[in-house]
Design an enzyme around this catalytic site. Structure first.
Site, PDB file in Angstrom:
ATOM      1  N   GLU A 177      39.716  28.365  34.110  1.00 32.04           N
ATOM      2  CA  GLU A 177      40.687  29.476  34.167  1.00 32.04           C
ATOM      3  C   GLU A 177      41.357  29.676  32.812  1.00 32.04           C
ATOM      4  O   GLU A 177      41.772  28.701  32.184  1.00 32.04           O
ATOM      5  CB  GLU A 177      41.732  29.135  35.236  1.00 32.04           C
ATOM      6  N   TYR A 201      50.283  37.465  31.005  1.00 36.18           N
ATOM      7  CA  TYR A 201      48.877  37.292  30.611  1.00 36.18           C
ATOM      8  C   TYR A 201      48.724  37.597  29.117  1.00 36.18           C
ATOM      9  O   TYR A 201      48.135  36.822  28.371  1.00 36.18           O
ATOM     10  CB  TYR A 201      48.007  38.212  31.460  1.00 36.18           C
ATOM     11  N   THR A 210      39.909  30.477  30.218  1.00 32.75           N
ATOM     12  CA  THR A 210      38.985  30.005  29.185  1.00 32.75           C
ATOM     13  C   THR A 210      38.154  31.161  28.634  1.00 32.75           C
ATOM     14  O   THR A 210      37.634  31.066  27.522  1.00 32.75           O
ATOM     15  CB  THR A 210      38.019  28.946  29.753  1.00 32.75           C
ATOM     16  N   SER A 248      38.046  40.679  42.664  1.00 31.86           N
ATOM     17  CA  SER A 248      37.234  41.585  41.858  1.00 31.86           C
ATOM     18  C   SER A 248      36.485  42.658  42.644  1.00 31.86           C
ATOM     19  O   SER A 248      35.275  42.853  42.478  1.00 31.86           O
ATOM     20  CB  SER A 248      36.257  40.778  41.008  1.00 31.86           C
ATOM     21  N   SER A 249      37.228  43.338  43.487  1.00 35.18           N
ATOM     22  CA  SER A 249      36.641  44.506  44.152  1.00 35.18           C
ATOM     23  C   SER A 249      36.263  45.555  43.113  1.00 35.18           C
ATOM     24  O   SER A 249      35.306  46.309  43.284  1.00 35.18           O
ATOM     25  CB  SER A 249      37.613  45.085  45.186  1.00 35.18           C
ATOM     26  N   GLY A 263      42.532  39.859  43.401  1.00 35.82           N
ATOM     27  CA  GLY A 263      41.909  39.002  42.393  1.00 35.82           C
ATOM     28  C   GLY A 263      40.503  38.566  42.758  1.00 35.82           C
ATOM     29  O   GLY A 263      39.954  37.668  42.133  1.00 35.82           O
ATOM     30  N   GLY A 277      42.738  44.337  45.139  1.00 35.11           N
ATOM     31  CA  GLY A 277      43.840  43.908  44.274  1.00 35.11           C
ATOM     32  C   GLY A 277      44.298  42.481  44.491  1.00 35.11           C
ATOM     33  O   GLY A 277      45.379  42.114  44.049  1.00 35.11           O
ATOM     34  N   ASP A 307      33.384  38.850  35.852  1.00 34.89           N
ATOM     35  CA  ASP A 307      33.320  39.514  37.157  1.00 34.89           C
ATOM     36  C   ASP A 307      32.033  40.297  37.345  1.00 34.89           C
ATOM     37  O   ASP A 307      31.393  40.236  38.393  1.00 34.89           O
ATOM     38  CB  ASP A 307      34.519  40.460  37.327  1.00 34.89           C
ATOM     39  N   GLU A 332      34.867  49.440  32.875  1.00 32.50           N
ATOM     40  CA  GLU A 332      36.225  48.995  33.237  1.00 32.50           C
ATOM     41  C   GLU A 332      37.130  48.971  31.996  1.00 32.50           C
ATOM     42  O   GLU A 332      38.283  49.369  32.052  1.00 32.50           O
ATOM     43  CB  GLU A 332      36.186  47.626  33.930  1.00 32.50           C
TER      44      GLU A 332
END
Ligand code: ADP
Ligand code: MG
Length: 399
Positions: free
Chosen positions: A37, A227, A39, A129-130, A127, A125, A176, A164
């Site tokens: 994570e 983030y 990374t 990854s829809s 997490g 939403g 993803d 995206e």
């Protein structure tokens, strides 16, 4: 449930909407990151698995140069002219599809018009990854429908990521789209975010264990700003470390042995951020090896260390996630548990022996409700296969 049972409602809805049957269908899964994570943007390793929740699109080509898209989940329609593709503000779900068409055109391909129906059961939403599943499903559909078969899976996944980044405006890495495209039944995927090499690793003890995702139902606005701050702190750490190791170009290049020599020279909190990334990267590699060796016990230990590091060093956990993970660690049949995704809310991921799943859900729910008065949601899944075509019957099914 057989494959047609899941596809039939989509065919039926497509006929109702567009007055004829679809000729083609695709599916692309959501994903969960097992370990590795924060990374990815440090050029390191991630280790996700695709899950049994997916986006499905059924479609038929039309001669008009436009995409007529119907979303079953939102019960909304959009028409996108291929000659003038712009992001939609009020029906933003369509951008994940229009963006892929836009990137294809920019890459010199020539997708034609089509009518399409989109449906999904990936929680939106949280997490899982829809968004990447939407892009990958659309990309596979266009490739097949418009004979763009010279585009490899890998290039198509990169193109979906660009959609995206550029069209939706989210600065995501490649994890993803890669896992949604390249996942494999009962396998996780070790991805090297620098070279983009990807290696399938079999999940051990098929039929005996499951991946259990627990959604905290916490979504924090803070996630974006924190983030970005973590990314900057990692960059700052890299610049400090470059003074001692001039050849490094990413934190991924700093191995634990190198780090131990210089750790005392780096001030906090940069020291803690770097320490997380450097050891988490090693954990992702060790984790893949542990699964390959059927060593679930060691894998579970690495998951625990990953969570502790995300909580104490990278400081992206929150009391809700800590509560869920602590409860999970206390269940005998749980091999390992950690927060997954960027943090500050979202989901935890655990590996649980099948006979203990009900007890696991009960224990986490009790603890979570007691402490926070919120019900968590669970998804129990095996590692699923990546995007694939759906078989669409050529005879119209009787409804
Ligand atoms: P995540 O990828 O973590 O699920 P994102 O915010 O990146 O969350 O992407 C979610 C967006 O993807 C939704 O707001 C919607 O626009 C689109 N989306 C996801 N699933 C569907 C669906 N089944 N139908 C239409 N749009 C969807
Ligand atoms: Mg997303």
């Amino acid at each position: 449930m057989n494959a047609l049972d899941k596809t039939l409602p989509l065919i039926k809805a497509f006929i109702e909407k567009f007055d004829r049957p679809p000729i083609m269908g695709v599916r692309a899964p959501g994903r969960v990151n097992l370990i590795g994570e924060h990374t990815d943007y440090n050029m390191g390793f991630v280790f996700p698995a695709a899950i049994e929740k997916e986006i499905r699109i059924v479609a038929s080509p039309i001669s008009a140069p436009e995409l007529r898209i119907y979303s079953m989940n939102f019960d909304e329609s959009v028409t996108v002219p291929l000659t003038d593709i712009r992001p939609s503000k009020d029906k933003s779900w369509s951008n994940y599809i229009a963006g892929v068409a836009d990137e294809l055109i920019k890459s010199g391909y020539n997708p034609g018009g089509c009518e399409m129906l989109v449906w999904g059961d990936i929680p939106i939403g949280s997490g899982l990854s829809s968004s990447a599943a939407m892009e990958v499903a659309a990309a596979c559909l266009f490739r097949r429908l418009f004979n763009l078969s010279d585009i490899s899976d890998r290039s198509l996944a990169l193109l979906a990521q660009k959609a995206e980044n550029n069209f939706v405006g989210v600065n995501c890495g490649i994890m993803d789209q890669f896992i949604s495209m390249m996942g494999w039944d009962n396998h996780a995927l070790l991805i090297d975010c620098r070279t983009l090499n990807a290696m399938l690793v079999p999940m051990p003890r098929r039929g005996e264990i499951s991946i259990v995702i627990c959604d905290s139902n916490i979504r924090r606005k803070l996630t974006g700003s924190e983030y970005n701050r973590r990314r900057l702190e990692c960059e700052e750490g890299l610049n400090l470390l470059k003074k001692q190791f001039p050849t490094i170009t990413a934190l991924r290049d700093v191995l634990p042995g190198m780090w131990e020599e210089v750790e005392h020279t780096i001030p906090d909190p940069i020291r803690k951020r770097c320490r997380h990334v450097i050891y988490e990267n090693q954990r992702a590699l060790d984790g893949a090896e542990a699964l390959e060796n059927n060593d679930l016990e060691f894998f579970g230990e690495l998951m625990k260390l990953s969570h502790i590091s995300l909580r104490d060093d990278f400081e992206v956990s929150c009391p809700e996630l800590d509560c869920l993970v602590r409860a999970a660690w206390g269940v005998e049949e749980c091999c390992g548990s950690r927060l997954t995704g960027a943090g500050f809310g979202g989901c935890t991921v655990s590996i649980v022996k099948n006979e203990g799943i009900e007890k696991f859900k009960k224990r986490l729910t009790e603890n979570y409700v007691k402490e926070f008065s919120i019900e968590p949601n669970f998804i129990v899944s095996q590692a699923a296969s990546g995007a694939s075509l759906l078989r669409i019957p050529s005879a119209i099914p009787a409804f």
